[in-house]
Structures are given as structure tokens and as C-alpha cells.
Design a protein around this motif. Structure first.
Motif, mmCIF file in Angstrom:
data_model
loop_
_atom_site.group_PDB
_atom_site.id
_atom_site.type_symbol
_atom_site.label_atom_id
_atom_site.label_comp_id
_atom_site.label_asym_id
_atom_site.label_seq_id
_atom_site.Cartn_x
_atom_site.Cartn_y
_atom_site.Cartn_z
ATOM 1 N N SER A 108 0.810 -1.223 0.000
ATOM 2 C CA SER A 108 0.000 0.000 0.000
ATOM 3 C C SER A 108 0.842 1.272 0.000
ATOM 4 O O SER A 108 0.313 2.370 0.248
ATOM 5 C CB SER A 108 -0.971 -0.007 1.189
ATOM 6 O OG SER A 108 -1.857 -1.109 1.085
ATOM 7 N N HIS A 109 2.148 1.144 -0.281
ATOM 8 C CA HIS A 109 3.004 2.342 -0.400
ATOM 9 C C HIS A 109 4.173 2.043 -1.336
ATOM 10 O O HIS A 109 5.196 1.516 -0.908
ATOM 11 C CB HIS A 109 3.515 2.778 0.980
ATOM 12 C CG HIS A 109 4.144 4.134 0.977
ATOM 13 N ND1 HIS A 109 4.196 4.930 2.097
ATOM 14 C CD2 HIS A 109 4.760 4.846 -0.007
ATOM 15 C CE1 HIS A 109 4.803 6.069 1.806
ATOM 16 N NE2 HIS A 109 5.175 6.029 0.525
ATOM 17 N N VAL A 110 3.983 2.355 -2.610
ATOM 18 C CA VAL A 110 5.072 2.204 -3.586
ATOM 19 C C VAL A 110 5.141 3.492 -4.407
ATOM 20 O O VAL A 110 4.275 4.367 -4.316
ATOM 21 C CB VAL A 110 4.861 0.988 -4.537
ATOM 22 C CG1 VAL A 110 4.495 -0.262 -3.761
ATOM 23 C CG2 VAL A 110 3.813 1.265 -5.615
ATOM 24 N N HIS A 111 6.176 3.594 -5.221
ATOM 25 C CA HIS A 111 6.286 4.686 -6.206
ATOM 26 C C HIS A 111 6.832 4.115 -7.504
ATOM 27 O O HIS A 111 7.840 3.400 -7.482
ATOM 28 C CB HIS A 111 7.239 5.781 -5.709
ATOM 29 C CG HIS A 111 6.779 6.455 -4.452
ATOM 30 N ND1 HIS A 111 5.912 7.519 -4.449
ATOM 31 C CD2 HIS A 111 7.043 6.183 -3.141
ATOM 32 C CE1 HIS A 111 5.667 7.889 -3.200
ATOM 33 N NE2 HIS A 111 6.339 7.087 -2.383
ATOM 34 N N PHE A 112 6.178 4.443 -8.625
ATOM 35 C CA PHE A 112 6.759 4.124 -9.938
ATOM 36 C C PHE A 112 7.575 5.345 -10.351
ATOM 37 O O PHE A 112 7.200 6.087 -11.238
ATOM 38 C CB PHE A 112 5.664 3.766 -10.947
ATOM 39 C CG PHE A 112 5.013 2.450 -10.649
ATOM 40 C CD1 PHE A 112 5.702 1.259 -10.916
ATOM 41 C CD2 PHE A 112 3.758 2.368 -10.078
ATOM 42 C CE1 PHE A 112 5.124 0.025 -10.626
ATOM 43 C CE2 PHE A 112 3.174 1.136 -9.780
ATOM 44 C CZ PHE A 112 3.869 -0.030 -10.055
ATOM 45 N N ILE A 216 -5.916 10.447 -2.767
ATOM 46 C CA ILE A 216 -5.110 11.662 -2.600
ATOM 47 C C ILE A 216 -4.092 11.391 -1.501
ATOM 48 O O ILE A 216 -4.384 10.661 -0.549
ATOM 49 C CB ILE A 216 -6.029 12.853 -2.179
ATOM 50 C CG1 ILE A 216 -7.114 13.122 -3.242
ATOM 51 C CG2 ILE A 216 -5.214 14.107 -1.886
ATOM 52 C CD1 ILE A 216 -6.608 13.572 -4.595
ATOM 53 N N LYS A 217 -2.900 11.966 -1.665
ATOM 54 C CA LYS A 217 -1.914 11.904 -0.580
ATOM 55 C C LYS A 217 -1.476 13.324 -0.236
ATOM 56 O O LYS A 217 -1.060 14.074 -1.116
ATOM 57 C CB LYS A 217 -0.697 11.083 -0.986
ATOM 58 C CG LYS A 217 0.339 10.986 0.135
ATOM 59 C CD LYS A 217 1.608 10.402 -0.410
ATOM 60 C CE LYS A 217 2.705 10.320 0.613
ATOM 61 N NZ LYS A 217 3.970 9.942 -0.057
ATOM 62 N N LEU A 218 -1.576 13.647 1.038
ATOM 63 C CA LEU A 218 -1.249 14.993 1.507
ATOM 64 C C LEU A 218 0.052 14.957 2.304
ATOM 65 O O LEU A 218 0.199 14.118 3.202
ATOM 66 C CB LEU A 218 -2.365 15.523 2.403
ATOM 67 C CG LEU A 218 -3.776 15.531 1.782
ATOM 68 C CD1 LEU A 218 -4.805 15.913 2.838
ATOM 69 C CD2 LEU A 218 -3.826 16.493 0.592
ATOM 70 N N ALA A 273 0.762 7.235 6.062
ATOM 71 C CA ALA A 273 1.610 6.475 5.141
ATOM 72 C C ALA A 273 2.962 6.111 5.732
ATOM 73 O O ALA A 273 3.762 5.425 5.084
ATOM 74 C CB ALA A 273 1.794 7.257 3.845
ATOM 75 N N HIS A 274 3.242 6.569 6.951
ATOM 76 C CA HIS A 274 4.496 6.256 7.656
ATOM 77 C C HIS A 274 4.261 6.312 9.167
ATOM 78 O O HIS A 274 3.341 6.982 9.619
ATOM 79 C CB HIS A 274 5.585 7.312 7.378
ATOM 80 C CG HIS A 274 5.994 7.454 5.964
ATOM 81 N ND1 HIS A 274 6.792 6.540 5.321
ATOM 82 C CD2 HIS A 274 5.745 8.439 5.063
ATOM 83 C CE1 HIS A 274 7.009 6.957 4.071
ATOM 84 N NE2 HIS A 274 6.378 8.100 3.885
ATOM 85 N N THR A 275 5.166 5.683 9.904
ATOM 86 C CA THR A 275 5.310 5.979 11.327
ATOM 87 C C THR A 275 6.120 7.290 11.429
ATOM 88 O O THR A 275 6.583 7.812 10.412
ATOM 89 C CB THR A 275 6.054 4.831 12.041
ATOM 90 O OG1 THR A 275 7.146 4.392 11.207
ATOM 91 C CG2 THR A 275 5.140 3.652 12.301
ATOM 92 N N THR A 339 6.071 -0.353 1.873
ATOM 93 C CA THR A 339 7.527 -0.215 2.041
ATOM 94 C C THR A 339 8.138 1.054 1.446
ATOM 95 O O THR A 339 9.317 1.291 1.631
ATOM 96 C CB THR A 339 8.238 -1.413 1.371
ATOM 97 O OG1 THR A 339 7.751 -1.535 0.034
ATOM 98 C CG2 THR A 339 7.994 -2.692 2.138
ATOM 99 N N ASP A 340 7.349 1.839 0.689
ATOM 100 C CA ASP A 340 7.927 3.019 0.010
ATOM 101 C C ASP A 340 8.929 2.604 -1.077
ATOM 102 O O ASP A 340 9.800 3.381 -1.461
ATOM 103 C CB ASP A 340 8.605 3.960 1.012
ATOM 104 C CG ASP A 340 8.454 5.433 0.627
ATOM 105 O OD1 ASP A 340 7.994 5.717 -0.490
ATOM 106 O OD2 ASP A 340 8.813 6.289 1.461
ATOM 107 N N VAL A 341 8.778 1.386 -1.588
ATOM 108 C CA VAL A 341 9.686 0.901 -2.626
ATOM 109 C C VAL A 341 9.462 1.700 -3.917
ATOM 110 O O VAL A 341 8.344 2.100 -4.232
ATOM 111 C CB VAL A 341 9.488 -0.622 -2.848
ATOM 112 C CG1 VAL A 341 8.153 -0.946 -3.493
ATOM 113 C CG2 VAL A 341 10.627 -1.201 -3.652
HETATM 114 ZN ZN LIG Z 1 6.525 7.343 -0.352
#
Ligand SMILES: [Zn+2]
Length: 424
Positions: A108-112, A216-218, A273-275, A339-341
Motif C-alpha cells: 500500500s506504499h510504492v512509487h513508480f 489523494i496523498k497529503l 503512510a508512515h510511522t 515499504t515506500d519501494v
Molecule cells: Zn513514499
């Protein structure tokens, strides 16, 4: 209804109850026969069966030993002990002996982002190789891109859905930053959408959702290096949240610090989206607020080993992140694996499982990978290995009950009944 027909119905009911007792074993076998006949009628009808593995249908279900998972038309048509099946000769069989089968994973947390530019025209082979390296070889069948160049991710998604690039289902959130809150770790050349007031935030949120994004991500807290964190006002947060919620779309927040968490919660954000390990812990008020609003948390613990070079500081950040996860989880909070991968270049998920395992049991980690996101993001046909569900599942070389790190030992990833990754 007359009395006599009522008696007849009662008699029928008694007979039916008797038959159930008498033929219980036959009733259990029935789905297997139905399957066999269906498949026999249409010889070209494709059947995939994973045979011989141990299935954990969900986080809470009893495992099925020596099972068969049968797939037809992209759906799971049967899951049961192997002996109950007579598969058609044309069935494609995946030997899963000694392996473990669980539902397809969500990240639930990646980036292309890093290495993904030009997705519209890149060679399909090149995209497939990168997709394997970053996502499918780790079992991901659904991912949330929490901020990349939207046009590029949408083009990639189109190629995946057209069958050109084997990959996960891609959902995407559009980013909104606070005014003068361009994070130091993002290249200064990037033109980031900054909202200085509520109408601007509403306009941006509407723009993203009308172009086909899913959330949306703020940046309720933007990291500025040596300068203080720039936070987004709660009123601006709420304006964007209202737009998204009117369309039943989720809102994520990158919190960075306590103010970023508090403004996200005050504005009604759905997912952190993070601790926030640099703060040491969530406050009791924050935990109570998150519980009351059913906020979900994505821990991203491995990320904290990449943000500083000093290994002692890394350890301290991971410890704080694990404690925050533990506190949030013990309050009954929903945990989503992420993971923010694609921002971080460490694709291997082993360490994230090990870190999460310090705060939760392996079944809870399975929930964070499968049932929790499926429920949270309203995808009722995903998250479990059960009859009628989408055929999204992962075959593992190892049992996560023995070691939580076995979630990273992927032999096959199957999405919609197609093998999108095979270790061989
Ligand atoms: Zn991220």
C-alpha cells in the motif's frame, strides 16, 4: 399457506435434514464433480490448479494441508484437500508440494518513480524485468502508488491491464504539498503541486480524481533538512479530504512529525503512510484519535534504515517505529503493509517482515498484506484464498508460521489466474 402444505413442507424439511446427515460426505465432494463436468464440457476452457501445498485461506482460517487451489476464468473455483479433486486432463498443474499458498499481497506504499520514466513507450520486456525485480517477485498483486508522475503511472497501468506487462493491479494517489514545502529529498527541478489555501487544495484534489486517480496523498509534514518541517494546516487537509470522501476515495498522509499527524487526524485523513520515528512515539491523544476515526497505519520500517548513514541512529529509528506500530496495533488499529519501494531502492521485503514481526504475530502480518487492505479499500473479491474470489495468490517456499521472513520467499505470484512471476 394452508396447514396441509405446511405439513408437506415440514416433511420435506425432515427428509432434507436426513439426507444431509446421510450424504454429508457426498455434499462435500459435490463441488469437485461439478468442476470436473464443467471443464469436461468445454475442452478449450483453461483450468489452472496448484496442487499439494498448504493453504492459509485467510489470516483467521484453519489451514488446509495437501490442498488443491483450482482457477477458472480468473477466479478461484475451488479450494479443498487434493484427494477431493479429479482434474481434467487439460488442466495446467503447478506442483505446490511442500509450499504454502496465501492470498495475493498488497503493497500500500510504492512509487513508480526511480527508473520508471517513459513507461508509455518503453520496451515491454524492460518493464516486465523491472516489475519483477521490484514487485511481482515479492508477491504483490495489488499496489498503491502514493506519488509519482501521474501520466506515467497511468500509462504503465494501461499496459499492465492490456496484458503487455505482467504486473499487479495499480492504484494511484495524487500528491499535494504544503506551501513552500518542497521536501529536500525531492529534486528541486520537480514542479510540485503546493496548496496554500483550502480552495487550491480542493481544485488539486478534484483535478487528480477527474484524471482517473484513486486517492489523494497529503504532505501534512514536509521534511526540509536542517530547516523546520513545513506542515499543512488542518483546514487545507479537510478541504482535500472532503473532495475525496464525497467520491468515496481514500486520503493518505505523509505526517513527518506530531503536528503532521495531528493535522492529518483533525482533517479526517484515512491512512498514515508512515510511522514518525524521529518523534519517538505517538501520544496517547493521537492513539485515541486514530482509534476513534479508524485511521490505518503503514509502518514503512525498512525506510528508517535508509534515511541516515549512522547505523546506531538507524537502529534507534527502527526501534521507535516498531514501538509505534506495536502501540497502534495493540489499540486495535488497522495495519497496511507498505515499504515506500520505488523511492527506496531496496526491493527485498525480508527485513520489513522481520521488523513487523517484532510488533505483531505472523497472522497479523498476513492480515496487513491481504485482508486488511482488501477490506479497507473495499475490494471484497480480494484478500482471501476462497471459492469465488479473484485468483490472486502467492505460493511461498516456506511457511510463515515457522518464520515470518518466509513471506519474502516467493515461488509463484498469480494474479487473475495468470502466473505473473515464477522463480524458475
Ligand atoms: Zn513514499
Amino acid at each position: 399457506m394452508s396447514i396441509s402444505s405446511g405439513n408437506r413442507d415440514n416433511n420435506k424439511l425432515t427428509l432434507f435434514k436426513y439426507m444431509i446427515r446421510r450424504y454429508k460426505s457426498l455434499l462435500i465432494l459435490l463441488p469437485a464433480f461439478t468442476l470436473y463436468h464443467l471443464s469436461a464440457q468445454t475442452p478449450e476452457h483453461r483450468v489452472l490448479a496448484c496442487v499439494g501445498g498448504k493453504v492459509y485461506p485467510s489470516q483467521i482460517a484453519t489451514p488446509i494441508e495437501d490442498a488443491a487451489v483450482v482457477v477458472e476464468e480468473g477466479k478461484i473455483s475451488a479450494v479443498a484437500a487434493r484427494v477431493l479433486f479429479k482434474l481434467p486432463a487439460s488442466a495446467e498443474v503447478l506442483d505446490c508440494k511442500g509450499k504454502t499458498i496465501v492470498a495475493g499481497f498488497w503493497n500500500s506504499h510504492v512509487h513508480f518513480e526511480t527508473g520508471w520514466h517513459g513507461a508509455e513507450n518503453a520496451l515491454a520486456d524492460k518493464l516486465e524485468a523491472h516489475m519483477q525485480e521490484m514487485l511481482t517477485r515479492w508477491g504483490f498483486t495489488t499496489v498503491w502508488d502514493l506519488g509519482s508522475e501521474p501520466g506515467n503511472t497511468l500509462a504503465l497501468r494501461e499496459r499492465v491491464e492490456a496484458g503487455q506487462v505482467p504486473g499487479p493491479k495499480i492504484l494511484m494517489a495524487g500528491d499535494i504539498f504544503p506551501e513552500n514545502g518542497h521536501p529536500v529529498y525531492l529534486s528541486p527541478e520537480m514542479e510540485l503541486p503546493e496548496a496554500g489555501n483550502a480552495p487550491e487544495a480542493m481544485l488539486m484534489a478534484r483535478g487528480y480524481l477527474s484524471m482517473g486517480l484513486d486517492g489523494i496523498k497529503l504532505f501534512t509534514g514536509a521534511y526540509m533538512g536542517n530547516k523546520p518541517v513545513v506542515n499543512m494546516d488542518a483546514a487545507i487537509v479537510k478541504a482535500a479530504v472532503d473532495v475525496a470522501h464525497a467520491l468515496r476515495k481514500p486520503v493518505f498522509a505523509h505526517p513527518q512529525n506530531h503536528v503532521g499527524v495531528d493535522n492529518a487526524l483533525a482533517g479526517g485523513v484515512d491512512i498514515l503512510a508512515h510511522t514518525i520515528p524521529n518523534e519517538g512515539s505517538f501520544t496517547a491523544e493521537e492513539l485515541a484519535h486514530m482509534k476513534q476515526q479508524r485511521t490505518a497505519l503503514i509502518p514503512t520500517l525498512t525506510l528508517w534504515t535508509t534515511v541516515v548513514s549512522d547505523s546506531a541512529v538507524q537502529d534507534q529509528l527502527v526501534r521507535a517505529g516498531v514501538n509505534e506500530l506495536k502501540a497502534f496495533f495493540s489499540e486495535g488499529g488497522t495495519i497496511l503493509f507498505g515499504t515506500d519501494v520505488g523511492f527506496i531502492t531496496r526491493y527485498d521485503t525480508t527485513q520489513e517482515f522481520e521488523f513487523m514481526g517484532r510488533a505483531m504475530g505472523w497472522r497479523d502480518v498476513l492480515g496487513a498484506l491481504t485482508t486488511n487492505p482488501a477490506e479497507y479499500f473495499r475490494e471484497p473479491s480480494k484478500g482471501r484464498v476462497e471459492k469465488g474470489m479473484d485468483a490472486d495468490f502467492v505460493v511461498l517456499d516456506g511457511d510463515p508460521a515457522a518464520d515470518v521472513r518466509n513471506f519474502a520467499k516467493v515461488a509463484y505470484t498469480i494474479r487473475g489466474g495468470k502466473v505473473i512471476y515464477s522463480a524458475k
